[in-house]
Write a protein that holds these residues in place. Structure first.
Motif, short mmCIF file in Angstrom:
data_model
loop_
_atom_site.label_atom_id
_atom_site.label_comp_id
_atom_site.label_asym_id
_atom_site.label_seq_id
_atom_site.Cartn_x
_atom_site.Cartn_y
_atom_site.Cartn_z
N CYS A 92 0.83 -1.21 0.00
CA CYS A 92 0.00 0.00 0.00
C CYS A 92 0.87 1.26 0.00
CB CYS A 92 -0.96 -0.01 1.19
SG CYS A 92 -2.24 -1.29 1.03
N GLN A 93 1.96 1.23 0.77
CA GLN A 93 2.89 2.37 0.76
C GLN A 93 3.47 2.57 -0.63
OE1 GLN A 93 5.41 1.06 4.00
NE2 GLN A 93 4.69 2.74 5.30
N ALA A 94 3.83 1.47 -1.29
CA ALA A 94 4.40 1.56 -2.64
C ALA A 94 3.37 2.11 -3.62
CB ALA A 94 4.89 0.19 -3.10
N MET A 95 2.11 1.71 -3.48
CA MET A 95 1.05 2.21 -4.36
C MET A 95 0.88 3.72 -4.17
SD MET A 95 -1.65 -0.92 -3.86
CE MET A 95 -2.99 -0.22 -4.77
N ILE A 96 0.90 4.15 -2.93
CA ILE A 96 0.75 5.58 -2.63
C ILE A 96 1.96 6.35 -3.11
CG2 ILE A 96 0.77 7.23 -0.71
CD1 ILE A 96 -1.33 5.46 0.65
N CYS A 97 3.14 5.81 -2.89
CA CYS A 97 4.38 6.50 -3.28
C CYS A 97 4.40 6.86 -4.76
CB CYS A 97 5.57 5.61 -2.93
SG CYS A 97 7.16 6.37 -3.27
N ARG A 98 3.81 6.01 -5.57
CA ARG A 98 3.80 6.22 -7.02
C ARG A 98 3.09 7.52 -7.41
NH1 ARG A 98 0.83 2.46 -11.15
NH2 ARG A 98 1.54 3.43 -13.05
N PHE A 99 2.10 7.94 -6.61
CA PHE A 99 1.32 9.13 -6.94
C PHE A 99 1.44 10.24 -5.89
CE2 PHE A 99 -0.63 5.64 -9.22
CZ PHE A 99 -0.66 6.15 -10.50
N ASP A 100 2.29 10.03 -4.91
CA ASP A 100 2.50 11.01 -3.84
C ASP A 100 3.43 12.11 -4.35
OD1 ASP A 100 2.83 12.38 -1.47
OD2 ASP A 100 4.11 10.84 -0.56
N LEU A 101 2.86 13.14 -4.94
CA LEU A 101 3.62 14.17 -5.63
C LEU A 101 4.45 15.04 -4.69
CD1 LEU A 101 0.91 15.22 -8.23
CD2 LEU A 101 2.77 13.57 -8.50
N ASN A 102 3.99 15.23 -3.45
CA ASN A 102 4.74 16.09 -2.54
C ASN A 102 5.57 15.31 -1.53
OD1 ASN A 102 2.79 15.18 -0.78
ND2 ASN A 102 1.96 17.21 -0.29
N GLY A 103 5.56 13.97 -1.61
CA GLY A 103 6.42 13.15 -0.78
C GLY A 103 6.04 13.06 0.69
N ASP A 104 4.77 13.35 1.03
CA ASP A 104 4.38 13.31 2.45
C ASP A 104 3.88 11.94 2.90
OD1 ASP A 104 1.90 13.30 1.22
OD2 ASP A 104 1.14 15.07 2.27
N GLY A 105 3.90 10.96 2.00
CA GLY A 105 3.53 9.59 2.38
C GLY A 105 2.04 9.28 2.34
N VAL A 106 1.23 10.26 1.96
CA VAL A 106 -0.22 10.08 1.86
C VAL A 106 -0.69 10.69 0.55
CG1 VAL A 106 -0.55 10.04 4.36
CG2 VAL A 106 -0.74 12.20 3.13
N LEU A 107 -1.93 10.38 0.18
CA LEU A 107 -2.50 10.97 -1.04
C LEU A 107 -3.54 12.01 -0.68
CD1 LEU A 107 -3.13 7.93 -3.43
CD2 LEU A 107 -1.25 9.56 -3.45
N SER A 108 -3.34 13.22 -1.17
CA SER A 108 -4.35 14.27 -1.07
C SER A 108 -5.39 14.01 -2.16
CB SER A 108 -3.71 15.64 -1.28
OG SER A 108 -3.27 15.76 -2.63
N PHE A 109 -6.47 14.78 -2.14
CA PHE A 109 -7.48 14.63 -3.18
C PHE A 109 -6.90 14.93 -4.56
CE2 PHE A 109 -10.99 16.35 -5.80
CZ PHE A 109 -11.68 15.17 -5.97
N GLU A 110 -6.07 15.96 -4.67
CA GLU A 110 -5.47 16.31 -5.96
C GLU A 110 -4.58 15.18 -6.47
OE1 GLU A 110 -6.36 18.88 -7.90
OE2 GLU A 110 -7.80 19.27 -6.32
N GLU A 111 -3.82 14.56 -5.60
CA GLU A 111 -2.97 13.43 -5.99
C GLU A 111 -3.84 12.22 -6.38
OE1 GLU A 111 0.93 14.40 -3.24
OE2 GLU A 111 -0.82 13.46 -2.31
N PHE A 112 -4.94 12.03 -5.67
CA PHE A 112 -5.88 10.96 -5.99
C PHE A 112 -6.46 11.15 -7.38
CE2 PHE A 112 -10.31 9.27 -5.75
CZ PHE A 112 -10.03 7.94 -5.49
N LYS A 113 -6.80 12.40 -7.74
CA LYS A 113 -7.32 12.69 -9.09
C LYS A 113 -6.28 12.32 -10.15
CE LYS A 113 -8.76 16.93 -9.36
NZ LYS A 113 -9.41 18.22 -9.45
N VAL A 114 -5.01 12.66 -9.89
CA VAL A 114 -3.94 12.30 -10.84
C VAL A 114 -3.88 10.78 -10.99
CG1 VAL A 114 -1.43 12.31 -11.17
CG2 VAL A 114 -2.60 14.40 -10.43
N MET A 115 -3.96 10.08 -9.87
CA MET A 115 -3.91 8.62 -9.89
C MET A 115 -5.07 8.06 -10.70
SD MET A 115 -4.06 5.93 -6.72
CE MET A 115 -5.81 6.11 -6.45
N MET A 116 -6.25 8.60 -10.53
CA MET A 116 -7.42 8.09 -11.23
C MET A 116 -7.37 8.38 -12.73
SD MET A 116 -8.83 6.46 -8.90
CE MET A 116 -10.35 5.92 -9.62
N ASP A 117 -6.63 9.41 -13.13
CA ASP A 117 -6.49 9.74 -14.55
C ASP A 117 -5.40 8.92 -15.21
OD1 ASP A 117 -8.54 11.58 -14.56
OD2 ASP A 117 -7.23 13.29 -14.15
N ALA A 118 -4.57 8.26 -14.41
CA ALA A 118 -3.43 7.49 -14.96
C ALA A 118 -3.89 6.20 -15.58
CB ALA A 118 -2.41 7.21 -13.86
#
Length: 142
Positions: free
Chosen positions: A116-142
């Motif tokens: 799960c950490q690896a999945m989040i890391c792939r889209f964690d644009l600011n490196g804080d270890g979690v996904l914000s809504f904006e990062e989640f949107k990027v992930m869903m568009d990928a």
């Protein structure tokens, strides 16, 4: 917003005839965004808003198309927001590795916390270890 869209319309109207053709749309997409729009997609886009059937977009038709696109994007955003809330943990406003693990488990996909950490890391644009809504949107568009 209408004034800004009027300026966009004017920029797209290459021959200044007060109408946008599929060819003008393709040319401007390539010049402005560097993206190729196929002739078929351009024709379909024009046809989707061409109320008078002349094969061209008037300013009014263009504004109607822009409103439709804005409404569709707003609806998509609402759906993504609902999905995000399912994955976030207790209203923290982010998806953590633990909250991702829990939701995936509910969906029948059992991942360990490292996965799960690896999945989040792939889209964690600011490196804080979690996904914000904006990062989640990027992930869903990928």
């Amino acid at each position: 917003m209408a004034a800004a869209l009027g300026r966009v319309f004017s920029a797209l109207d290459g021959d200044d005839d007060g109408k946008i053709s599929a060819a003008e749309l393709r040319l401007c997409m390539k010049a402005a965004l560097g993206e190729e729009l196929s002739a078929e997609d351009a024709d379909d886009l024009v046809a989707s808003a061409d109320a008078d059937g002349d094969g061209l977009l008037s300013l009014e038709e263009f504004l109607s198309l822009a409103r439709l696109e804005t409404e569709e994007e707003a609806e998509r955003c609402r759906g993504l927001r609902e999905a995000f809330r399912m994955y976030e943990m207790q209203g923290q406003g982010c998806i953590t590795p633990l909250s991702l693990k829990r939701m995936l488990g509910k969906l029948g996909s059992h991942q360990d916390i490292d996965e799960c950490q690896a999945m989040i890391c792939r889209f964690d644009l600011n490196g804080d270890g979690v996904l914000s809504f904006e990062e989640f949107k990027v992930m869903m568009d990928a």
